[in-house]
Scaffold this motif. Structure first.
Motif, PDB file in Angstrom:
ATOM      1  N   GLU A   1       0.701  -1.026   0.056  1.00  0.00           N
ATOM      2  CA  GLU A   1      -0.194  -0.289   0.005  1.00  0.00           C
ATOM      3  C   GLU A   1       0.869   1.352  -0.221  1.00  0.00           C
ATOM      4  OE1 GLU A   1      -3.935  -0.076   2.790  1.00  0.00           O
ATOM      5  OE2 GLU A   1      -2.353  -0.901   3.453  1.00  0.00           O
ATOM      6  N   ASN A   2       0.377   2.279  -0.154  1.00  0.00           N
ATOM      7  CA  ASN A   2       1.025   3.683  -0.045  1.00  0.00           C
ATOM      8  C   ASN A   2       1.341   3.830   1.418  1.00  0.00           C
ATOM      9  OD1 ASN A   2      -1.376   4.788  -2.332  1.00  0.00           O
ATOM     10  ND2 ASN A   2       0.637   4.664  -2.906  1.00  0.00           N
ATOM     11  N   GLY A   3       2.568   4.247   1.426  1.00  0.00           N
ATOM     12  CA  GLY A   3       3.134   4.274   2.836  1.00  0.00           C
ATOM     13  C   GLY A   3       3.350   3.119   3.531  1.00  0.00           C
ATOM     14  N   ALA A   4       3.275   2.026   2.974  1.00  0.00           N
ATOM     15  CA  ALA A   4       3.975   0.594   3.529  1.00  0.00           C
ATOM     16  C   ALA A   4       5.254   0.490   3.805  1.00  0.00           C
ATOM     17  CB  ALA A   4       3.349  -0.471   2.655  1.00  0.00           C
ATOM     18  N   GLY A   5       6.111   1.615   3.317  1.00  0.00           N
ATOM     19  CA  GLY A   5       7.463   1.377   3.571  1.00  0.00           C
ATOM     20  C   GLY A   5       8.600   0.721   2.628  1.00  0.00           C
ATOM     21  N   LYS A   6       7.786   0.743   1.514  1.00  0.00           N
ATOM     22  CA  LYS A   6       8.710   0.331   0.023  1.00  0.00           C
ATOM     23  C   LYS A   6       9.953   1.496  -0.309  1.00  0.00           C
ATOM     24  CE  LYS A   6       5.113   0.436  -2.404  1.00  0.00           C
ATOM     25  NZ  LYS A   6       4.117   0.978  -1.445  1.00  0.00           N
ATOM     26  N   SER A   7       9.435   2.694  -0.348  1.00  0.00           N
ATOM     27  CA  SER A   7      10.472   3.480  -0.837  1.00  0.00           C
ATOM     28  C   SER A   7      11.673   3.699   0.396  1.00  0.00           C
ATOM     29  CB  SER A   7      10.008   4.718  -1.232  1.00  0.00           C
ATOM     30  OG  SER A   7       9.303   4.916  -2.157  1.00  0.00           O
ATOM     31  N   THR A   8      11.116   3.546   1.645  1.00  0.00           N
ATOM     32  CA  THR A   8      11.984   3.610   3.051  1.00  0.00           C
ATOM     33  C   THR A   8      13.147   2.656   2.824  1.00  0.00           C
ATOM     34  OG1 THR A   8      10.187   4.609   3.943  1.00  0.00           O
ATOM     35  CG2 THR A   8      12.216   3.922   5.117  1.00  0.00           C
ATOM     36  N   LEU A   9      12.303   1.263   2.493  1.00  0.00           N
ATOM     37  CA  LEU A   9      13.228   0.167   2.288  1.00  0.00           C
ATOM     38  C   LEU A   9      14.529   0.307   1.353  1.00  0.00           C
ATOM     39  CD1 LEU A   9      13.983  -2.544   3.755  1.00  0.00           C
ATOM     40  CD2 LEU A   9      12.520  -3.614   2.077  1.00  0.00           C
TER      41      LEU A   9
ATOM     42  N   SER B   1       6.127  -1.564  -7.633  1.00  0.00           N
ATOM     43  CA  SER B   1       5.190  -1.281  -8.811  1.00  0.00           C
ATOM     44  C   SER B   1       3.727  -1.326  -7.736  1.00  0.00           C
ATOM     45  CB  SER B   1       5.044  -2.209  -9.996  1.00  0.00           C
ATOM     46  OG  SER B   1       4.124  -2.130 -10.650  1.00  0.00           O
ATOM     47  N   HIS B   2       2.785  -0.766  -8.361  1.00  0.00           N
ATOM     48  CA  HIS B   2       1.490  -0.805  -7.925  1.00  0.00           C
ATOM     49  C   HIS B   2       0.743  -1.576  -8.893  1.00  0.00           C
ATOM     50  CE1 HIS B   2       1.836   1.379  -4.263  1.00  0.00           C
ATOM     51  NE2 HIS B   2       2.643   2.410  -4.814  1.00  0.00           N
ATOM     52  N   LYS B   3       1.226  -2.173 -10.135  1.00  0.00           N
ATOM     53  CA  LYS B   3       0.283  -2.487 -11.027  1.00  0.00           C
ATOM     54  C   LYS B   3       0.671  -3.995 -11.148  1.00  0.00           C
ATOM     55  CE  LYS B   3       0.719   1.700 -13.624  1.00  0.00           C
ATOM     56  NZ  LYS B   3       1.583   2.272 -14.799  1.00  0.00           N
TER      57      LYS B   3
ATOM     58  N   LEU C   1       5.970  12.789   2.671  1.00  0.00           N
ATOM     59  CA  LEU C   1       4.869  11.879   2.545  1.00  0.00           C
ATOM     60  C   LEU C   1       5.474  10.617   1.280  1.00  0.00           C
ATOM     61  CD1 LEU C   1       1.863  13.799   2.234  1.00  0.00           C
ATOM     62  CD2 LEU C   1       2.299  12.271   3.974  1.00  0.00           C
ATOM     63  N   SER C   2       4.823   9.607   1.598  1.00  0.00           N
ATOM     64  CA  SER C   2       5.049   8.451   0.518  1.00  0.00           C
ATOM     65  C   SER C   2       4.418   9.018  -0.748  1.00  0.00           C
ATOM     66  CB  SER C   2       4.630   7.237   0.840  1.00  0.00           C
ATOM     67  OG  SER C   2       3.334   7.088   0.714  1.00  0.00           O
ATOM     68  N   GLY C   3       5.023   8.548  -2.098  1.00  0.00           N
ATOM     69  CA  GLY C   3       4.393   9.003  -3.194  1.00  0.00           C
ATOM     70  C   GLY C   3       3.021   9.067  -3.464  1.00  0.00           C
ATOM     71  N   GLY C   4       2.523   7.953  -2.820  1.00  0.00           N
ATOM     72  CA  GLY C   4       0.853   7.628  -3.190  1.00  0.00           C
ATOM     73  C   GLY C   4       0.208   8.744  -2.242  1.00  0.00           C
ATOM     74  N   ASN C   5       0.527   8.808  -1.067  1.00  0.00           N
ATOM     75  CA  ASN C   5       0.149   9.914   0.130  1.00  0.00           C
ATOM     76  C   ASN C   5       0.196  11.408  -0.432  1.00  0.00           C
ATOM     77  OD1 ASN C   5      -1.519   8.061   2.144  1.00  0.00           O
ATOM     78  ND2 ASN C   5       0.881   7.430   2.298  1.00  0.00           N
TER      79      ASN C   5
HETATM   80  N1  LIG Z   1      11.471  11.795   5.854  1.00  0.00           N
HETATM   81  C1  LIG Z   1      10.571  11.281   6.349  1.00  0.00           C
HETATM   82  N2  LIG Z   1       9.858  11.750   7.681  1.00  0.00           N
HETATM   83  C2  LIG Z   1       9.167  11.265   8.157  1.00  0.00           C
HETATM   84  N3  LIG Z   1       8.192  10.450   7.863  1.00  0.00           N
HETATM   85  C3  LIG Z   1       8.486   9.988   6.597  1.00  0.00           C
HETATM   86  C4  LIG Z   1       9.607  10.070   5.864  1.00  0.00           C
HETATM   87  N4  LIG Z   1       9.894   9.426   4.718  1.00  0.00           N
HETATM   88  C5  LIG Z   1       8.834   8.407   4.897  1.00  0.00           C
HETATM   89  N5  LIG Z   1       8.051   8.720   5.912  1.00  0.00           N
HETATM   90  C6  LIG Z   1       6.863   8.093   6.404  1.00  0.00           C
HETATM   91  O1  LIG Z   1       7.124   6.501   6.144  1.00  0.00           O
HETATM   92  C7  LIG Z   1       6.211   5.768   5.853  1.00  0.00           C
HETATM   93  C8  LIG Z   1       6.685   5.019   4.563  1.00  0.00           C
HETATM   94  O2  LIG Z   1       6.801   5.686   3.557  1.00  0.00           O
HETATM   95  P1  LIG Z   1       7.566   5.193   2.010  1.00  0.00           P
HETATM   96  O3  LIG Z   1       7.811   6.108   1.347  1.00  0.00           O
HETATM   97  O4  LIG Z   1       8.335   4.370   2.263  1.00  0.00           O
HETATM   98  O5  LIG Z   1       6.091   4.484   1.515  1.00  0.00           O
HETATM   99  P2  LIG Z   1       5.939   3.641  -0.001  1.00  0.00           P
HETATM  100  O6  LIG Z   1       5.880   2.291   0.474  1.00  0.00           O
HETATM  101  O7  LIG Z   1       7.082   4.027  -0.757  1.00  0.00           O
HETATM  102  O8  LIG Z   1       4.771   4.302  -0.269  1.00  0.00           O
HETATM  103  P3  LIG Z   1       4.107   4.701  -1.980  1.00  0.00           P
HETATM  104  O9  LIG Z   1       3.530   3.779  -2.766  1.00  0.00           O
HETATM  105  O10 LIG Z   1       2.920   5.855  -1.504  1.00  0.00           O
HETATM  106  O11 LIG Z   1       5.199   5.492  -2.687  1.00  0.00           O
HETATM  107  C9  LIG Z   1       4.953   7.080   5.464  1.00  0.00           C
HETATM  108  O12 LIG Z   1       3.956   6.810   6.217  1.00  0.00           O
HETATM  109  C10 LIG Z   1       5.761   8.184   5.251  1.00  0.00           C
HETATM  110  O13 LIG Z   1       4.820   9.155   5.546  1.00  0.00           O
END
Ligand SMILES: Nc1ncnc2c1ncn2[C@@H]1O[C@H](COP(=O)(O)OP(=O)(O)OP(=O)(O)O)[C@@H](O)[C@H]1O
Ligand SMILES: [Mg+2]
Lengths: 623, 481
Positions: free
Chosen positions: A38-46, A308-310, A513-517
């Motif tokens: 999901e959006n914000g699941a933490g993929k980009s963070t990982l 990916s989301h698709k 915010l995550s991209g989707g959010n």
């Molecule tokens: N620099 C930051 N400061 C505070 N919170 C953050 C930061 N970067 C990400 N987050 C939070 O960490 C969570 C995970 O974000 P992440 O970008 O990893 O999501 P994602 O899985 O890539 O989502 P999407 O599919 O929407 O891109 C989100 O709730 C986001 O708000």
């Protein structure tokens, strides 16, 4: 065979968010691993953790069997990890080659005559300046500067040839060069029979050593253009990544820009490629090409993780799929052994309706009427050629077409962001051709822009500011010039809850915010004011299946409330699912408008490729 | 949307806001006149506190300690401190580095040192060098913050019943620093406002000159006006003159896209040469002096205390300007527009804001603030304008705005720092015989280290703070497009 990359219990906390919670996975050589969630699941963070942009709070990373600490992207590059971000990091006014070379600080000191010359010259100059201070005659100045130059050149040569530095650490370089140049200067002083000046010369030597380091580092990158272009061509040929090294980035379509990003990682000898939502900005054709490239890369031994989301794409290209939910690994699957529905459920934790329910439309009066509209694109080429269309209250008009056939410009002209060269735009019967954006907004027109980071958001601003980007000056958000923060906060809290924007606080800058959010913030803003016409360009780009379902439902709700909707999307599925009528654009023209009920994908595909429509064209209703 | 009344936070400020208008006005009037009547004493207190800052700091820590012992002890105190001091780490280290390197420069720009080195007398050379350093920095400190022991003695004697004159004399250092910081605050706010709007106003120097000139002209052209009219008139005219001057660049940018960096630089030259001509020509007072007549005393910005303390009401104006600028930028829709245009002009257009209009407005306001820097100098210090008036405040203010992160509070803090350095510079030159150039080198080094926080972070191995770097890139976007 041991995996090339292993992550064990990676945990990352942000204030108020647990973005990654004990995530473990491994990546094999030559494997394509997909991340879903999901959006914000933490993929980009990982992915950012792997690339050294974030330091994990806990957990171990193992690359090629060795436990590593990745403190910054330089470390990642050194380990052969390359990343293409969700939002590209290219400088539009630079050429492809410049963008690729830029920031590639030489991670190893390799020997080149030119650098030798630069180092020597720089040090000689410094030596000259320094000696004017310290010594008395012109002859001595010249000797000192020559000595400085020779010293620096010698040191550089020594360091480079002996390969003393695998990584360009300042401290080590400084130590080595200071010792070497200090010794050289002392010898020199003794040779000149001037032992009294030794302390001074040692001091100068230290200065040289410090000064020559940045000089070498900066200049040697700046001057190695020719070799760069050659390597770029070689890489393009090897992996089938066609690009022209001398083209300007801003003149390239998104798909090619992405290739540049990929070459950038390969240029830095990446073995592990991280692609963050590579397909969300691509057309289906470009996606197809990207997948071919990814396959080629994997076949040649590169390992790839991508997000990916698709679901369809993931099923078609990935070797293995990992699903994240709320920062945790929710499951793992192989495409052959799973289905889209199963993946969607794993992501969201409930069953997801992959298609929207919608009743028949009840169209009423015309809210948008466009006649004979022409406009130019950024490069002053004709982008719209006599476009006619209309949207009625209570219906969805989908605009389909391959990206780059004028849809972007159409939306921009309709919303006042781009001038029309001829023709007219009428909203609710009022002529708004070339009216300023605010005049159009105030008529009740909402706009979900295509490029969310460029037009739709002010990234450094908090969420609550972004939620009133178009209405900040109106009551209740402002009283005279004074911003009413209480009202603003309440409003933001409500919208964030209603549209399920995943954030710890409404004060979070939009860029965190995550991209989707981020996309949800825009959608929330535009859907939440009293509107008559909704112009939505790629409204679900980068959203997860659950959120897409939600946005689609809201869009149909708006329609049923009597809002006219103009939906522009490159996703044919989205167009077919939501539209009541579909207009197909090709080379700046509407080549056909058809009823959504009695048209097939194939017919639309033909129209999008520029074929003449077969069905009867709808006439303008008298409205 | 409007139906939901926000629960009002029952604070002290909230209660005042809820009073009827006349009561609020009365409150304000009473408060203002109290401050004006007490201004002399308040300022003296401020100066003494500045001069005795180590003691004040100590008292502050003790108070904090007392508070924290009620609220949660050391962890609470540490959190409180780190939340407030985090932003200060890099600037403080920058200043320390600059002083360190500046110290090296002071030590090794003396021929005597090299002579001793050349003769092989290393010990003597080092002795000389450290002697230089000690004298220089002692003078710097005393020039800028006064001699704490003298202040203490004077304070004691005053409390013991002696006249105030000795105390006033002892706080001359702090006063000089604040006097120097006044034009810095105005000019720094000017540049900061530009930065927030994505504009790089390099022209503060010229706008200062224009404001100064206009204020002085008004100041000497009228005689016999009551101060209550004459002074505000001069101030307002000076500010507007600076604003209009800067608007030229703003309008050029808005209409034609001409980059403000270029136009403001060029306007600087125009204003310099224009004032050269005026001052040695039509406006010259007596042949050969190249300066104007003195302004009428009714246009003087009043001073708080007697000679040698020259601190004047411009300081209060500057602080007020900072408060107003902060309110404007962060609490009004106008400021929201400016900041949006600065952070993302595309999104601003999307949001229906006029990018061109905001550029013009920002440039005008920025020019007004810069003009006020000139006004405060003309009406508060020199009382005329002379050839070569330009003292580099406008250029330094660019660094100030960066140092203060384009936030009014930061700008005020940075201005006081620069004022301190500048006030100390004079004394360093006169007492320790160090050329002011060296002091300027130290100032420039501060700027270098601040402009490149990465250097400081690399040297001290500070981690992260990516947010800040993002801010800096946005601030410097003015160079782009
Ligand atoms: N620099 C930051 N400061 C505070 N919170 C953050 C930061 N970067 C990400 N987050 C939070 O960490 C969570 C995970 O974000 P992440 O970008 O990893 O999501 P994602 O899985 O890539 O989502 P999407 O599919 O929407 O891109 C989100 O709730 C986001 O708000
Ligand atoms: Mg993401």
């Amino acid at each position: 065979m041991a995996p090339i990359l292993e992550v064990c219990n990676a945990t990352k906390r942000f204030p108020g968010v647990l973005a990654n919670d004990r995530v473990s996975f491994s990546l094999d050589r030559g494997e394509i691993l997909a991340f879903l969630g999901e959006n914000g699941a933490g993929k980009s963070t990982l992915m950012n953790i792997l690339y050294g942009l974030y330091a994990p709070d806990e957990g171990d990373i193992t690359v090629r069997g060795a436990s590593v600490a990745i403190n910054d992207p330089n470390d990642a590059i050194e380990l052969g990890i390359g990343m293409v971000h969700q939002h590209f990091q290219l400088v539009p006014v630079f050429t492809v080659a410049e963008n690729i070379v830029m920031g590639t600080e030489p991670t190893r000191f390799s020997f080149s005559w030119r650098t030798l010359g630069i180092a020597g010259g720089a040090a000689a100059f410094l030596g000259f300046v320094g000696s004017v201070f310290a010594l008395d005659s012109v002859g001595q100045w010249l000797v000192a500067s020559a000595a400085g130059g020779a010293a620096a050149a010698g040191i550089y040569g020594l360091v480079a040839l002996l390969g003393l530095l695998s990584r360009s650490g300042f401290r080590r370089y400084f130590a080595i060069s200071a010792v070497c140049s200090g010794a050289l200067f002392v010898v020199l002083a003794l040779a000149l029979g001037d032992a009294g000046r030794i302390p001074l010369l040692v001091f100068l030597a230290l200065l040289f050593a410090a000064a020559s380091f940045p000089a070498i580092r900066v200049l040697s990158t700046a001057l190695d253009r020719g070799t760069a272009a050659r390597r770029i061509r070689a890489l393009s040929a090897q992996y089938g990544l066609a690009v022209d090294p001398d083209a300007l980035i801003e003149s390239l379509p998104v798909g090619v820009q992405q290739r540049v990003e990929i070459i950038k990682t390969l240029y830095r000898e990446a073995e592990i490629l991280i692609l963050d939502e590579p397909t969300s900005v691509l057309t289906p054709q470009e996606t197809e090409e990207l997948f071919q490239i990814m396959r080629a890369l994997a076949d040649q031994g590169k390992s790839i993780t991508f997000i990916s989301h698709k679901l369809k794409e993931v099923m078609s290209i990935a070797d293995r799929i990992i699903v994240l939910r709320n920062g945790r690994v929710a499951g793992e699957a192989k495409p052959a052994e799973t289905s889209e529905a199963e993946l969607a459920e794993m992501m969201v934790g409930r069953e997801v309706a992959l298609a929207v329910e919608k009743g028949p439309a009840a169209p009423r009066e015309v809210v948008l009427e466009v006649t004979g509209l022409t406009a130019e694109d950024r490069r002053h080429q004709p982008a719209l050629r006599r476009v006619d269309l209309f949207v009625r209250a209570g219906e969805v008009l989908g605009v389909a077409g391959v990206q780059g056939n004028g849809q972007t410009e159409l939306v921009e002209v309709l919303t006042g962001l781009r001038p029309a060269t001829s023709g007219s735009v009428r909203v609710l019967g009022r002529d708004v051709t070339n009216a300023p954006p605010r005049a159009i907004t105030e008529l009740g027109v909402a706009h979900v822009p295509e490029d969310r980071q460029r037009d739709g958001l002010v990234l450094p601003f908090p969420i609550f500011d972004n939620l009133v980007l178009c209405t900040y000056y109106e009551p209740p958000f402002a009283k005279g010039p004074a911003v009413q923060f209480d009202q603003l906060y309440d409003y933001a809290e409500r919208l964030v809850g209603e549209f399920d924007v995943r954030t710890p606080s409404i004060a979070l800058p939009a860029q965190n915010l995550s991209g989707g959010n981020q996309q949800k913030v825009i959608v929330a803003r535009e859907f939440s004011r009293p509107i008559k016409l909704l112009i939505a360009a790629q409204p679900t780009r980068g959203l997860d299946v659950g959120s897409i379902e939600y946005i689609h439902r809201r869009l149909i709700e708006k329609r049923d409330e009597g809002v006219g909707v103009l939906l522009v999307s490159v996703e044919l599925d989205e167009i077919m699912a939501l539209s009541d009528r579909i207009a197909v654009m090709y080379e700046g023209r509407i080549v056909g408008t058809v009823n959504a009920d009695n048209v097939s994908r194939e017919q639309l595909g033909l129209l999008m490729a520029g074929a003449e429509p077969q069905g009867e064209k709808e006439g303008m209703p008298v409205g | 949307m409007a139906d939901k009344q926000a629960p009002s936070k029952s604070g002290w400020g909230q209660r005042i806001v809820q009073l009827p208008l006349w009561a609020r006005l009365a409150c304000a009037a009473v408060l203002t006149s109290a401050i004006v009547l007490l201004s002399k004493w308040l300022i003296l207190l401020l100066l003494v506190a500045l001069g005795l800052w180590p003691i004040v700091l100590l008292i502050g820590l003790v108070v904090l300690g007392l508070v924290s012992s009620r609220r949660g002890g050391w962890p609470w105190m540490r959190a409180w401190l780190s939340a407030r001091l985090r932003g200060l780490v890099v600037p403080t280290l920058s200043v320390a580095m600059a002083l360190l390197i500046g110290g090296l420069v002071i030590m090794f720009t003396d021929r005597a040192v090299y002579k001793a080195l050349g003769d092989g007398l290393v010990g003597e050379a080092l002795g000389l060098a450290f002697g230089n350093l000690a004298r220089a920095y002692a003078a710097l400190y005393q020039g800028a913050l006064g001699d704490p022991f003298r202040i203490l003695t004077a304070l004691g004697r005053w409390l013991g019943g002696e006249g105030i004159q000795r105390l006033v004399g002892a706080v001359r250092g702090p006063s000089d620093s604040l006097v120097q910081s006044v034009p810095y605050i105005f000019a720094g706010l000017a540049v900061a406002l530009g930065f927030r709007t994505g504009l790089f106003n390099i022209g503060a120097e010229g706008q200062i000159g224009i404001g100064w000139l206009a204020a002085v002209i008004i100041g000497f052209s009228f005689t016999g006006l009551p101060a209550a009219i004459h002074l505000p008139l001069s101030i307002v005219v000076g500010a507007i003159a600076g604003g209009l001057w800067a608007s030229i660049a703003g309008i050029l940018k808005a209409r034609t896209g001409a980059h403000e960096v270029i136009t403001t630089i060029m306007l600087n030259y125009v204003s310099f040469r224009l004032s050269d001509w005026l001052l040695c020509g039509p406006l010259e007072f007596t042949q050969g002096t190249c300066r104007t007549r003195d302004i009428a005393t009714s246009a003087y910005l009043p001073r708080f205390l007697d000679h040698p303390v020259t601190l004047h009401w411009g300081f209060v104006m500057a602080l007020l300007a900072a408060v107003v600028a902060a309110w404007f930028l962060f609490r009004t829709t106008w400021g929201f527009e400016l900041r949006t245009v600065g952070a993302n002009p595309d999104a601003a257009r999307y949001g229906g804001m006029s990018v061109a209009g905001n550029y013009t407005l920002a440039m005008f306001l920025s020019g007004c603030l810069a003009g006020l820097a000139g006004v405060s100098q003309g009406l508060g210090i020199t009382h005329n304008i002379a050839l070569g008036f330009s003292a580099g405040y406008g250029f330094d203010s660019i660094a100030l705005a960066l140092l203060g992160k384009s936030h009014p509070a930061g700008v005020v803090a940075a201005s006081i720092l620069f004022g301190v350095l500048r006030a100390g510079a004079g004394r360093m030159q006169s007492v320790a015989g160090i050329p002011t150039e060296i002091v300027q080198i130290v100032q420039s080094l501060v700027i270098v280290f601040i402009a490149a926080p990465a250097i400081i972070r690399a040297i001290y191995r500070l981690r992260e703070a990516r947010r800040e770097e993002i801010e800096v890139t946005i601030l410097s976007r003015g160079w782009g497009a």
